[in-house]
Write a protein that holds these residues in place. Structure first.
Motif, PDB file in Angstrom:
ATOM      1  N   GLN A   1       0.843  -1.183   0.000  1.00  0.00           N
ATOM      2  CA  GLN A   1       0.000   0.000   0.000  1.00  0.00           C
ATOM      3  C   GLN A   1       0.884   1.240   0.000  1.00  0.00           C
ATOM      4  O   GLN A   1       1.712   1.430   0.866  1.00  0.00           O
ATOM      5  CB  GLN A   1      -0.905   0.002   1.239  1.00  0.00           C
ATOM      6  CG  GLN A   1      -1.898   1.133   1.283  1.00  0.00           C
ATOM      7  CD  GLN A   1      -3.048   0.946   0.301  1.00  0.00           C
ATOM      8  OE1 GLN A   1      -3.233  -0.149  -0.225  1.00  0.00           O
ATOM      9  NE2 GLN A   1      -3.780   1.997   0.057  1.00  0.00           N
ATOM     10  N   VAL A   2       0.667   2.101  -0.976  1.00  0.00           N
ATOM     11  CA  VAL A   2       1.439   3.336  -1.058  1.00  0.00           C
ATOM     12  C   VAL A   2       0.929   4.318  -0.016  1.00  0.00           C
ATOM     13  O   VAL A   2      -0.290   4.470   0.166  1.00  0.00           O
ATOM     14  CB  VAL A   2       1.334   3.939  -2.459  1.00  0.00           C
ATOM     15  CG1 VAL A   2       2.013   5.297  -2.509  1.00  0.00           C
ATOM     16  CG2 VAL A   2       1.957   2.993  -3.491  1.00  0.00           C
ATOM     17  N   GLN A   3       1.835   4.966   0.662  1.00  0.00           N
ATOM     18  CA  GLN A   3       1.482   5.956   1.672  1.00  0.00           C
ATOM     19  C   GLN A   3       2.403   7.160   1.566  1.00  0.00           C
ATOM     20  O   GLN A   3       3.555   7.046   1.136  1.00  0.00           O
ATOM     21  CB  GLN A   3       1.599   5.371   3.082  1.00  0.00           C
ATOM     22  CG  GLN A   3       0.569   4.311   3.401  1.00  0.00           C
ATOM     23  CD  GLN A   3       0.682   3.838   4.840  1.00  0.00           C
ATOM     24  OE1 GLN A   3       1.774   3.797   5.391  1.00  0.00           O
ATOM     25  NE2 GLN A   3      -0.436   3.490   5.436  1.00  0.00           N
ATOM     26  N   LEU A   4       1.880   8.310   1.989  1.00  0.00           N
ATOM     27  CA  LEU A   4       2.667   9.535   2.117  1.00  0.00           C
ATOM     28  C   LEU A   4       2.642   9.952   3.576  1.00  0.00           C
ATOM     29  O   LEU A   4       1.577   9.934   4.208  1.00  0.00           O
ATOM     30  CB  LEU A   4       2.095  10.664   1.262  1.00  0.00           C
ATOM     31  CG  LEU A   4       2.016  10.448  -0.247  1.00  0.00           C
ATOM     32  CD1 LEU A   4       1.368  11.663  -0.915  1.00  0.00           C
ATOM     33  CD2 LEU A   4       3.389  10.193  -0.833  1.00  0.00           C
ATOM     34  N   VAL A   5       3.786  10.348   4.092  1.00  0.00           N
ATOM     35  CA  VAL A   5       3.869  10.817   5.474  1.00  0.00           C
ATOM     36  C   VAL A   5       4.689  12.097   5.513  1.00  0.00           C
ATOM     37  O   VAL A   5       5.830  12.120   5.035  1.00  0.00           O
ATOM     38  CB  VAL A   5       4.504   9.763   6.401  1.00  0.00           C
ATOM     39  CG1 VAL A   5       4.615  10.316   7.816  1.00  0.00           C
ATOM     40  CG2 VAL A   5       3.685   8.486   6.397  1.00  0.00           C
ATOM     41  N   GLU A   6       4.089  13.150   6.082  1.00  0.00           N
ATOM     42  CA  GLU A   6       4.782  14.423   6.211  1.00  0.00           C
ATOM     43  C   GLU A   6       5.488  14.513   7.556  1.00  0.00           C
ATOM     44  O   GLU A   6       5.098  13.868   8.524  1.00  0.00           O
ATOM     45  CB  GLU A   6       3.803  15.601   6.111  1.00  0.00           C
ATOM     46  CG  GLU A   6       2.953  15.640   4.855  1.00  0.00           C
ATOM     47  CD  GLU A   6       1.573  15.083   5.077  1.00  0.00           C
ATOM     48  OE1 GLU A   6       0.669  15.398   4.284  1.00  0.00           O
ATOM     49  OE2 GLU A   6       1.394  14.316   6.045  1.00  0.00           O
ATOM     50  N   SER A   7       6.498  15.371   7.607  1.00  0.00           N
ATOM     51  CA  SER A   7       7.182  15.686   8.863  1.00  0.00           C
ATOM     52  C   SER A   7       7.740  17.098   8.772  1.00  0.00           C
ATOM     53  O   SER A   7       7.885  17.643   7.672  1.00  0.00           O
ATOM     54  CB  SER A   7       8.316  14.695   9.141  1.00  0.00           C
ATOM     55  OG  SER A   7       9.287  14.745   8.114  1.00  0.00           O
ATOM     56  N   GLY A   8       8.021  17.690   9.945  1.00  0.00           N
ATOM     57  CA  GLY A   8       8.674  18.991   9.971  1.00  0.00           C
ATOM     58  C   GLY A   8       7.798  20.151  10.362  1.00  0.00           C
ATOM     59  O   GLY A   8       8.273  21.283  10.441  1.00  0.00           O
ATOM     60  N   GLY A   9       6.513  19.916  10.612  1.00  0.00           N
ATOM     61  CA  GLY A   9       5.645  21.013  11.014  1.00  0.00           C
ATOM     62  C   GLY A   9       5.909  21.449  12.442  1.00  0.00           C
ATOM     63  O   GLY A   9       6.707  20.832  13.159  1.00  0.00           O
ATOM     64  N   GLY A  10       5.252  22.538  12.850  1.00  0.00           N
ATOM     65  CA  GLY A  10       5.414  23.000  14.212  1.00  0.00           C
ATOM     66  C   GLY A  10       5.076  24.454  14.372  1.00  0.00           C
ATOM     67  O   GLY A  10       4.389  25.046  13.535  1.00  0.00           O
ATOM     68  N   LEU A  11       5.568  25.032  15.456  1.00  0.00           N
ATOM     69  CA  LEU A  11       5.321  26.432  15.803  1.00  0.00           C
ATOM     70  C   LEU A  11       6.585  27.230  15.530  1.00  0.00           C
ATOM     71  O   LEU A  11       7.687  26.832  15.925  1.00  0.00           O
ATOM     72  CB  LEU A  11       4.937  26.531  17.277  1.00  0.00           C
ATOM     73  CG  LEU A  11       4.775  27.926  17.860  1.00  0.00           C
ATOM     74  CD1 LEU A  11       3.612  28.660  17.208  1.00  0.00           C
ATOM     75  CD2 LEU A  11       4.568  27.834  19.378  1.00  0.00           C
ATOM     76  N   VAL A  12       6.412  28.379  14.871  1.00  0.00           N
ATOM     77  CA  VAL A  12       7.556  29.230  14.559  1.00  0.00           C
ATOM     78  C   VAL A  12       7.112  30.683  14.636  1.00  0.00           C
ATOM     79  O   VAL A  12       5.929  30.998  14.419  1.00  0.00           O
ATOM     80  CB  VAL A  12       8.109  28.893  13.151  1.00  0.00           C
ATOM     81  CG1 VAL A  12       7.098  29.209  12.068  1.00  0.00           C
ATOM     82  CG2 VAL A  12       9.427  29.586  12.888  1.00  0.00           C
ATOM     83  N   GLN A  13       8.034  31.559  14.956  1.00  0.00           N
ATOM     84  CA  GLN A  13       7.720  32.985  15.004  1.00  0.00           C
ATOM     85  C   GLN A  13       7.728  33.584  13.603  1.00  0.00           C
ATOM     86  O   GLN A  13       8.391  33.071  12.688  1.00  0.00           O
ATOM     87  CB  GLN A  13       8.723  33.710  15.884  1.00  0.00           C
ATOM     88  CG  GLN A  13       8.572  33.412  17.369  1.00  0.00           C
ATOM     89  CD  GLN A  13       9.450  34.308  18.230  1.00  0.00           C
ATOM     90  OE1 GLN A  13      10.491  34.781  17.780  1.00  0.00           O
ATOM     91  NE2 GLN A  13       9.026  34.549  19.462  1.00  0.00           N
ATOM     92  N   SER A  14       7.010  34.654  13.445  1.00  0.00           N
ATOM     93  CA  SER A  14       6.985  35.366  12.173  1.00  0.00           C
ATOM     94  C   SER A  14       8.404  35.726  11.751  1.00  0.00           C
ATOM     95  O   SER A  14       9.208  36.178  12.560  1.00  0.00           O
ATOM     96  CB  SER A  14       6.145  36.632  12.312  1.00  0.00           C
ATOM     97  OG  SER A  14       6.073  37.319  11.093  1.00  0.00           O
TER      98      SER A  14
END
Length: 122
Positions: A1-14
Motif C-alpha cells: 500500500q502506497v502511503q505519504l507521510v509528512e514531517s517537519g511542522g510545528g510552531l515558529v515565530q513570524s
C-alpha cells in the motif's frame, strides 16, 4: 500500500523558517507529480507549490519565500519555507501522483498525506 507521510511542522515565530518533508513508501514504480497544499481554518485547501519533471510552480503568496524540491532516489519531496508569516498558518498536506501497487493491481492515482500543522506566531 502506497502511503505519504509528512514531517517537519510545528510552531515558529513570524520571519522564521521551517522545512517540511514528505516520504512516499510502498511498492512504487514511478512518482509523477508531487505537490504541497495547505488548508487554513475556515478556508478551502489551496495549492502551495508543485514540482514535475524538475519544474517548480508556486502560488503567488509564497513566491520568493518557499522552495519545493524532490529527491527521486528517496521518493521524497521537501518544502523549505522562509520568511514565514502568520497568514501561512495552516495544515500542510503532501500530494503525489504515483504509479504503484494499489492493492493487488498496478495503478496510477493521487495520494495524500495526513497533514502536518504549521503555526506562525506574530
Amino acid at each position: 500500500q502506497v502511503q505519504l507521510v509528512e514531517s517537519g511542522g510545528g510552531l515558529v515565530q513570524s520571519g522564521g523558517s521551517l522545512r517540511l518533508s514528505c516520504a512516499a513508501s510502498g511498492t512504487i514504480f514511478t512518482i509523477l507529480d508531487m505537490a504541497w497544499y495547505r488548508q487554513a481554518p475556515g478556508k478551502q485547501r489551496e495549492l502551495v507549490a508543485s514540482i514535475s519533471g524538475g519544474r517548480a510552480n508556486y502560488t503567488d503568496s509564497v513566491k520568493g519565500r518557499f522552495t519545493i524540491s524532490r529527491d527521486n532516489a528517496q521518493n521524497t519531496v521537501h518544502l523549505q519555507m522562509n520568511s514565514l508569516r502568520p497568514e501561512d498558518t495552516a495544515i500542510y498536506y503532501c500530494n503525489a501522483e504515483i504509479f504503484g501497487m494499489d492493492g493487488a493491481l498496478p495503478n496510477t492515482r493521487t495520494y495524500w498525506g495526513p497533514g502536518t500543522p504549521i503555526t506562525v506566531s506574530s
